[in-house]
Scaffold this active site. Sequence first.
Site, short mmCIF file in Angstrom:
data_model
loop_
_atom_site.label_atom_id
_atom_site.label_comp_id
_atom_site.label_asym_id
_atom_site.label_seq_id
_atom_site.Cartn_x
_atom_site.Cartn_y
_atom_site.Cartn_z
N GLY A 160 13.45 24.68 -111.64
CA GLY A 160 12.24 25.48 -111.45
C GLY A 160 12.03 25.85 -110.00
O GLY A 160 11.70 27.01 -109.68
N TYR A 161 12.21 24.88 -109.11
CA TYR A 161 12.03 25.13 -107.68
C TYR A 161 13.07 26.13 -107.16
O TYR A 161 12.73 27.10 -106.46
CB TYR A 161 12.14 23.81 -106.93
CG TYR A 161 12.09 23.93 -105.42
CD1 TYR A 161 10.92 24.33 -104.78
CD2 TYR A 161 13.21 23.64 -104.64
CE1 TYR A 161 10.86 24.43 -103.40
CE2 TYR A 161 13.16 23.74 -103.26
CZ TYR A 161 11.99 24.14 -102.64
OH TYR A 161 11.94 24.24 -101.28
N ALA A 162 14.34 25.92 -107.52
CA ALA A 162 15.40 26.82 -107.05
C ALA A 162 15.18 28.23 -107.57
O ALA A 162 15.50 29.21 -106.88
CB ALA A 162 16.76 26.29 -107.49
#
Length: 253
Positions: A160-162
């Site tokens: 999700g962050y990437a």
Amino acid sequence: MNNAVSQNGSSRPRVAVVTGGSGGIGGAVARRLAADGMAVVVHYAGRVAKAEAIVESVTAAGGTAVALPGDVAEPTEMTRLFDAVEERFGGVDVVVNTAGIMLLAPLAEMELEAFDRMHRVNVRGTFVVSQLAARRLRPGGALINFSTSVTRLQQPDYGGYAATKGAVEAMTLILARELRGQDVTVNAVAPGPTATPLFVEGKSEELIARIAAAAPLERLGTPEDIAEGVSFLAGPAGRWINGQVLFSNGGIA
């Protein structure tokens, strides 16, 4: 040419806005750009005490800094911040987007609310600030957004962050081409594991040591390491670097 002098040769001080300036990397960036001779605006969302501490450290070293609040995802609030900067300093030459949040979980288990929170700050916030920078940076200016080396490492739990940082890279590289003729560079810095309080929190010493050993230089990065890359891109030595992602990670990726 000293970074404090505008790129067009005038003697006016350059002015930098650092979003997320109250954070570990943001604070190091603010201090480094101030050391380069720039007047620095330390943006914060909720950590006013930390932002003011950064300002105090800059002024104690003989620099110029001010702390200003705002939600990076709200155009009205960030427009107000840019207006205040222009009123106080006359314009903006450098914008550094360090503001961001990182929430980790396997993709199958991540709550949509957590993904939405990251998207709001990391993607929408970068879009809002980049749009203002595109409209307001003076000739000779630089916009520096923040990605992450995780976009290349494919580590579990970081999906999700990437994804949000992949969006930041796409916006950054396209905006660099859209600003043709304006004499403004647009780049991104993609740190690897960096020894900030946020990174260390919740990790065992064994895990931190294992992560540090992954880099050929066998250590974690420091906020000051990341700030050096930003200083390069913001200063006269980096004027021919445009539309690029600088991986500041000690060779980990």
